[in-house]
Design an enzyme around this catalytic site. Structure first.
Site, PDB file in Angstrom:
ATOM      1  N   SER A 143      26.803  12.179 -24.132  1.00 23.70           N
ATOM      2  CA  SER A 143      27.171  13.525 -24.537  1.00 23.70           C
ATOM      3  C   SER A 143      28.054  13.594 -25.776  1.00 23.70           C
ATOM      4  O   SER A 143      28.085  14.627 -26.442  1.00 23.70           O
ATOM      5  CB  SER A 143      27.867  14.253 -23.380  1.00 23.70           C
ATOM      6  OG  SER A 143      29.059  13.583 -23.003  1.00 23.70           O
TER       7      SER A 143
ATOM      8  N   HIS B 284      22.093  15.915 -19.787  1.00 24.01           N
ATOM      9  CA  HIS B 284      21.918  16.455 -21.141  1.00 24.01           C
ATOM     10  C   HIS B 284      20.490  16.286 -21.641  1.00 24.01           C
ATOM     11  O   HIS B 284      20.256  16.167 -22.852  1.00 24.01           O
ATOM     12  CB  HIS B 284      22.896  15.781 -22.100  1.00 24.01           C
ATOM     13  CG  HIS B 284      24.310  16.243 -21.940  1.00 24.01           C
ATOM     14  ND1 HIS B 284      24.798  17.395 -22.543  1.00 24.01           N
ATOM     15  CD2 HIS B 284      25.342  15.732 -21.233  1.00 24.01           C
ATOM     16  CE1 HIS B 284      26.072  17.552 -22.219  1.00 24.01           C
ATOM     17  NE2 HIS B 284      26.424  16.564 -21.425  1.00 24.01           N
TER      18      HIS B 284
ATOM     19  N   LYS C 127      23.701  23.180 -17.163  1.00 20.94           N
ATOM     20  CA  LYS C 127      23.518  23.067 -18.624  1.00 20.94           C
ATOM     21  C   LYS C 127      22.222  23.779 -19.008  1.00 20.94           C
ATOM     22  O   LYS C 127      22.175  25.001 -19.015  1.00 20.94           O
ATOM     23  CB  LYS C 127      23.575  21.601 -19.049  1.00 20.94           C
ATOM     24  CG  LYS C 127      24.966  20.986 -18.882  1.00 20.94           C
ATOM     25  CD  LYS C 127      25.035  19.564 -19.364  1.00 20.94           C
ATOM     26  CE  LYS C 127      26.457  19.034 -19.416  1.00 20.94           C
ATOM     27  NZ  LYS C 127      27.184  19.050 -18.139  1.00 20.94           N
TER      28      LYS C 127
END
Length: 389
Positions: A182, A210, A241
């Site tokens: 990240s 991610h 996310k």
């Protein structure tokens, strides 16, 4: 007693502030989106994990409203007592299908998911081999287990192989890596990791927080990107996310692993069930992902546009094509000052410095979203140029 502790805590806080490491929390007075209001000012948001722009998507909001009427607000219970509704089982089945895994277990967050895996699967007879830049939740989860702990340098396959050889006497070997790191936007070399795992009889675990939703041809994450979905044993991830941005996490894995997690994983057994409104809205999000590639394509276009224009403007970017774009500054104070100047110019970003990243590697981490327009991206580049002076 607390009088003495208060002074000690104040000293620690003063030290954090003096080192330039204080993390202020800016209050957003609008829904999460490409454009938000901060301190009464409208600014473009380039620091959220809202990759696909689903945090305020009308279809997702409507699904959440309908779910409140059908399923209620919360479960007031853990799963094995009376906290499992049909919507939880449906979401687990849909995530398993989407990710190409045998089964899925929902958690209240991916932090909890990572915290619940290692202690359940590994003991003092076993070894876990972890990438040095793995997320804090993986590090903390490993600490909870009694397994032997080995670490290899970020994406360093030679060192990974050396660690696997060291662990050859273990009953079980588990290699764990972030799918995407990240702070850098770098993607783990999963095909090569799986090759080594096969050679040394190890399991592979990927935290794909991610990546799921937008990485890979159909958004199924880094295992799909590298063509190794059937060779990865455990995928952990978040619903907080790309998949709507609310909360919730999951472990998708071999059936026997999920069966054992339901019996022994402490964050699962002793945490309230995921709110049904999140589970229901997440099902609608999976519908959107499986019926349209528009948001993924727009995200890729925005990312390529920003990277190209920033490179042409002379900024030092870490290479890659992920929508996490680290703009390297170097000095921590300079990174913080530039982030403040950018906010004044209407661009909301955050500077990152030690201990989040190594000394001398301070950066502004820009995060692109499908919610951004091409004009938004151009405005951000222009603001960076102006803030640089």
């Amino acid at each position: 007693m607390f009088t003495n502790v208060r002074e000690q805590l104040r000293t620690t806080l003063d030290e954090i502030t003096e080192a330039g490491l204080l993390k202020p929390e800016r209050v957003i007075t609008t829904p999460q989106s490409a454009s938000v209001s901060v301190a009464g000012r409208e600014v473009l948001n380039f620091c959220a994990n809202n990759y696909l722009g689903l945090a305020d998507h009308p279809a997702v909001v409507e699904a959440a409203k309908q779910a409140l009427d059908r399923w209620g607000f919360g479960m007031a219970s853990v799963r094995f007592i009376c906290g499992t509704q049909e919507v939880h089982k449906e979401l687990e089945a849909r995530l398993s299908e989407f990710l190409g895994m045998e089964d899925t277990v929902l958690y209240s967050s991916c932090f909890d998911a990572n915290g619940g895996v290692f202690e359940t699967l590994l003991d003092e007879q076993d070894a876990v081999i972890s990438d040095a830049l793995n997320h804090a939740s993986i590090i903390d989860g490993i600490r909870l287990s009694k397994a032997r702990r080995l670490r290899y340098a970020n994406r360093d396959l030679a060192e990974l192989e050396a660690r696997l050889k060291e662990a050859s006497d273990a009953r079980r070997r588990l290699v764990v890596t972030d799918g995407v790191f990240s702070m850098d936007g770098y993607v783990a070399p999963l095909a090569e990791i799986c090759d080594l795992a096969d050679r040394y009889d190890a399991m592979v675990m990927v935290d794909d927080s991610h990546a799921v939703g937008f990485v890979g041809p159909t958004g199924r994450g880094t295992p799909e990107l590298h063509g190794v979905t059937d060779r990865v044993d455990i995928i952990t991830g978040t619903l907080g996310k790309a998949l709507g941005g609310a909360s919730g996490g999951y472990v998708s894995a071999r059936k026997e692993i999920c069966d054992l997690l339901r019996q022994r994983s402490r964050p699962y057994l002793f945490s309230n069930s995921l709110a049904p409104v999140i589970a229901s809205a997440s099902l609608r999000i999976l519908d959107l992902l499986e019926t349209s590639s528009e948001a993924r394509e727009r995200l890729r276009a925005n990312t390529a546009r920003f990277r190209d224009k920033m490179t042409r403007a002379g900024f030092d970017l870490l290479p890659g094509d992920h929508p996490i774009v680290p703009v390297m500054i170097g000095d921590a104070a300079a990174a913080g000052a530039m982030a403040e100047r950018l906010l004044d110019l209407g661009i909301y970003v955050i500077g990152f410095s030690y201990p989040v990243v190594p000394h001398g590697k301070a950066r502004i981490r820009v995060q692109l979203s499908a919610a951004h327009t091409a004009d938004d991206v151009d405005r951000a580049v222009e603001a960076f140029v102006q803030a640089r002076g």
